[in-house]
Design an enzyme around this catalytic site. Structure first.
Site: not given
Length: 270
Positions: A2-3
């Site tokens: 997840p960014e």
């Protein structure tokens, strides 16, 4: 992994459900994540009211009067709202039980996430050296130009350095460099001020657009509301190595740069 847009999407998804609620219990089924969950965490947070939910880089901060619970989703972590009596699955490691009978549940199959504590008035060592937020006014062309001056490092690696700017992960670095027309391997110190200004603008635009659309669904990611992100439908280069460029139809090239997959257009990016 997840960014920033995925983490911000998660923050926005859980905030309405936990803001103002009182934490009645903390259930830790697996304390050994990337770093051990502090043994005293339940003592510090049980009975406390959640004042706000914020984000710093890829860390979610659940803010209480005595400090903040710092949550990192690692490679495959996710947060969900569930009924507190819902049986836990194998990878459901932590429940933060609330006074309304609901629980914020952390699921992390690979256990690269973390749940840590930051006392009020202190800055955790993991946050101290982080660069500015990419959507803030502190991240601007003058700042990036200063960071790039004299640097031989590839521009893609520089903008992915969290000490320079937080949250520009691999997906969005690929996309921003394409939109700015900059080759990912170009030395940071050899890029003009005008091109760096465009890169800053494209980073902001792409991240804001990804946040608005719920992030990018790749493998494990879903947001705090359990829904996938939809920005993947708009990717120009990431994951498209060997396919034609949307702009000029040249075949996109895929290389490894800093051990990360890097896709670019040899015609559009210089």
């Amino acid at each position: 992994m997840p960014e920033l847009p995925e983490v911000e999407t998660t923050r926005r998804g859980i905030e309405p459900h936990i803001d103002g609620r009182i934490i009645t219990a903390l259930t830790v089924r697996q304390p050994k994540l990337r770093w051990p969950i502090p043994d005293q965490l339940s003592q510090w947070i049980e009975g406390a009211r959640i004042l706000s939910v914020t984000r710093r880089g890829k860390y979610l901060l659940i803010n209480l009067s005595e400090g903040s619970v710092m949550i990192h989703l690692g490679m495959s972590g996710s947060l969900y709202m569930v009924s507190a009596d819902q049986p836990a699955a194998y990878h459901d490691h932590v429940d933060m039980v609330l006074d309304n009978g609901m629980a914020l549940r952390l699921t992390d199959p690979r256990r690269f996430g973390s749940v840590l504590w930051q006392p009020a008035g202190e800055s955790h060592s993991l946050l101290e050296s982080l660069g500015p937020e990419p959507l803030s006014s502190d991240f601007n062309a003058a700042y990036l130009q200063q960071c790039c001056a004299g640097r031989k490092q590839a521009i893609k690696q520089l903008i992915m350095n969290s000490h320079i700017v937080v949250g520009v992960g691999n997906i969005y670095a690929n996309e921003a460099l394409f939109s700015a027309g900059i080759h990912p391997k170009r030395a940071a110190g050899n890029i003009s001020a005008a091109r760096l200004e465009r890169l800053v603008d494209e980073i902001k635009v792409i991240l804001a657009r990804a946040i608005a659309q719920g992030g990018t669904t790749l493998k494990d990611f879903v947001g705090g509301d359990g829904k996938p992100g939809y920005f993947k439908q708009q990717l120009n280069v990431y994951g498209r190595g060997g396919e034609p460029c949307h702009h000029c139809k040249t075949t996109l090239k895929e290389i490894r740069l800093g051990q990360r997959s890097t896709v670019y257009c040899p015609e559009c990016q210089r």
